[in-house]
Design a protein around this motif. Structure first.
Motif, PDB file in Angstrom:
ATOM      1  N   ARG A 108      38.435  -3.013  25.935  1.00  0.00           N
ATOM      2  CA  ARG A 108      37.875  -2.260  24.815  1.00  0.00           C
ATOM      3  C   ARG A 108      36.951  -1.203  25.409  1.00  0.00           C
ATOM      4  NH1 ARG A 108      34.745  -6.062  21.174  1.00  0.00           N
ATOM      5  NH2 ARG A 108      34.403  -7.217  23.120  1.00  0.00           N
ATOM      6  N   GLU A 109      36.837  -0.075  24.711  1.00  0.00           N
ATOM      7  CA  GLU A 109      36.078   1.037  25.268  1.00  0.00           C
ATOM      8  C   GLU A 109      35.123   1.604  24.225  1.00  0.00           C
ATOM      9  OE1 GLU A 109      36.798   5.154  27.819  1.00  0.00           O
ATOM     10  OE2 GLU A 109      38.513   4.008  27.084  1.00  0.00           O
ATOM     11  N   ILE A 110      33.851   1.621  24.582  1.00  0.00           N
ATOM     12  CA  ILE A 110      32.825   2.134  23.674  1.00  0.00           C
ATOM     13  C   ILE A 110      33.064   3.620  23.413  1.00  0.00           C
ATOM     14  CG2 ILE A 110      30.344   2.592  23.443  1.00  0.00           C
ATOM     15  CD1 ILE A 110      29.928   0.016  25.163  1.00  0.00           C
ATOM     16  N   GLY A 111      33.048   3.975  22.138  1.00  0.00           N
ATOM     17  CA  GLY A 111      33.324   5.355  21.739  1.00  0.00           C
ATOM     18  C   GLY A 111      34.778   5.620  21.438  1.00  0.00           C
ATOM     19  N   PHE A 112      35.652   4.625  21.683  1.00  0.00           N
ATOM     20  CA  PHE A 112      37.079   4.765  21.403  1.00  0.00           C
ATOM     21  C   PHE A 112      37.605   3.605  20.566  1.00  0.00           C
ATOM     22  CE2 PHE A 112      36.327   7.267  25.185  1.00  0.00           C
ATOM     23  CZ  PHE A 112      37.004   8.438  24.905  1.00  0.00           C
ATOM     24  N   THR A 113      37.270   2.378  20.949  1.00  0.00           N
ATOM     25  CA  THR A 113      37.665   1.208  20.151  1.00  0.00           C
ATOM     26  C   THR A 113      36.447   0.459  19.617  1.00  0.00           C
ATOM     27  OG1 THR A 113      37.752  -0.252  22.086  1.00  0.00           O
ATOM     28  CG2 THR A 113      39.769   0.912  21.507  1.00  0.00           C
ATOM     29  N   VAL A 114      35.283   0.758  20.146  1.00  0.00           N
ATOM     30  CA  VAL A 114      34.015   0.154  19.729  1.00  0.00           C
ATOM     31  C   VAL A 114      33.054   1.296  19.413  1.00  0.00           C
ATOM     32  CG1 VAL A 114      32.073  -1.295  20.467  1.00  0.00           C
ATOM     33  CG2 VAL A 114      34.401  -1.863  21.202  1.00  0.00           C
ATOM     34  N   ALA A 115      32.238   1.129  18.389  1.00  0.00           N
ATOM     35  CA  ALA A 115      31.315   2.192  17.982  1.00  0.00           C
ATOM     36  C   ALA A 115      30.484   2.672  19.158  1.00  0.00           C
ATOM     37  CB  ALA A 115      30.406   1.692  16.860  1.00  0.00           C
ATOM     38  N   GLY A 116      30.387   4.014  19.284  1.00  0.00           N
ATOM     39  CA  GLY A 116      29.703   4.624  20.410  1.00  0.00           C
ATOM     40  C   GLY A 116      28.312   5.115  20.082  1.00  0.00           C
ATOM     41  N   GLY A 117      27.928   6.222  20.713  1.00  0.00           N
ATOM     42  CA  GLY A 117      26.535   6.638  20.728  1.00  0.00           C
ATOM     43  C   GLY A 117      26.129   7.701  19.738  1.00  0.00           C
TER      44      GLY A 117
END
Length: 339
Positions: A108-117
């Motif tokens: 999983r990737e923050i900002g792509f599949t998980v909410a980012g910044g």
């Protein structure tokens, strides 16, 4: 708290979200700066990587301050400034065990599949956050991931002080590429692109020759510059147009090519360029195993964001910021949101 959301249909809007609470192993951070990456702009138009999940809070170029610790976290302290490296992985699959966690079977990737910044507060796994020395600014810190993406790819090729190198694409990745090559001792670095103001920044950062591809053919220009030998190392940082073929054509015999751009579709190439010249072509699309090196390079002043981070906006002005990047207004190269 304020959060900026997109659904990939060309729209981006503000929502009010509850401030998150950190789960065990997580850290609550207050976002201090988040860069607007070209991939973020692509996400808004539904052109993100195939693993993207909507609706989504974008943003992976993050500098933040630790304001809370979840149970079991002892690697960070409240008050630490941190930079994000946003891969969430299992740690047990073959790729993870071999150190290729960025190719995890359950990535999983923050900002792509998980909410980012693109929000005021976030809760991230502690292992995705690296402490930042006091001498590194917030703006530098939010660009560690960007510079490290280029460095990760460059680590897959070998360079020499006698090399002639080319960087294709004068965006942030390419401009960091020019500096990284110079920091590695490569004294002859060609930069190609379509915008003269960006090429001028490249010259300020160490490019010894620039080629505006709107005004001259890059293959012919580089062939003339190198006396027909071509370049020993080619760093592709554009992700657009016919740049892959350009790399293949300008590379010297037994030259090396590192591809870092993410393209919007297939490209046609002539494989005979690879076969006949015995080229080495590698890809790299992650900052993995390069962040610490980038931090050190910033501390040594071998890397700078001068001329690269050109604009800052309040998070509330996200629409103006995004439009500025989309339309490339006022010479913007890298814009940063400040929650």
């Amino acid at each position: 708290m304020r959060a900026i959301v997109t659904d990939g249909t060309g729209d981006i809007w503000e929502e009010t979200h509850d401030r998150p609470e950190p789960d065990p192993g997580e850290v609550l951070v207050k976002v201090r700066a988040v860069g607007i990456c070209g991939s973020d702009v692509g996400l808004i138009d539904g052109e993100g990587p195939p693993w993207t999940e909507y609706p989504l809070v974008p943003g992976h170029e993050v500098c933040a301050e630790v304001v809370g610790l979840g149970e079991g976290v002892d690697s960070l302290s409240v008050g630490d400034r941190v930079a994000l490296h946003g891969f969430i992985y299992c740690g047990t699959c073959t790729a993870c065990r071999e150190g290729r966690y960025y190719q995890c079977a359950d990535l999983r990737e923050i900002g792509f599949t998980v909410a980012g910044g693109y929000r005021e507060y976030a809760a991230f796994p502690a292992y995705t956050l690296a402490p930042i020395p006091d001498g590194i600014s917030d703006l530098e810190a939010c660009q560690i991931d960007s510079a490290a993406c280029t460095l990760h790819a460059m680590k897959r090729v070998e360079t020499s002080v006698s090399d002639t190198a080319a960087v294709l694409g004068p965006g942030s990745l390419g401009l960091f590429g020019v500096q990284l090559l110079r920091a590695w001792g490569v004294e002859d670095v060609i930069l190609t692109g379509t915008r003269e103001e960006r090429l001028a920044v490249g010259r300020d950062l160490g490019a010894t020759k620039t080629v505006n591809v709107r005004e001259e053919d890059p293959v012919e220009a580089i062939d003339e510059y190198t006396g027909g030998d071509g370049v020993d190392v080619c760093v592709e940082a554009a992700g657009a147009g016919d740049v892959v073929n350009t790399c293949l054509q300008i590379a010297a015999k037994q030259g090396q090519i590192a591809l870092t751009g993410v393209f919007d579709g297939n490209r046609e190439i002539d494989p005979n360029d690879i076969v006949a010249k015995e080229l080495t072509v590698v890809g790299g699309v992650t900052a993995s195993h390069a962040g610490d090196d980038v931090i050190e390079l910033f501390e040594r002043a071998d890397l700078t964001i001068d001329g690269i981070v050109t604009h800052e906006f309040d998070l509330a002005d996200y629409d103006e910021a995004i439009e500025s990047v989309q339309e490339r207004r006022d010479g913007v190269i890298k814009a940063v949101l400040r929650p």
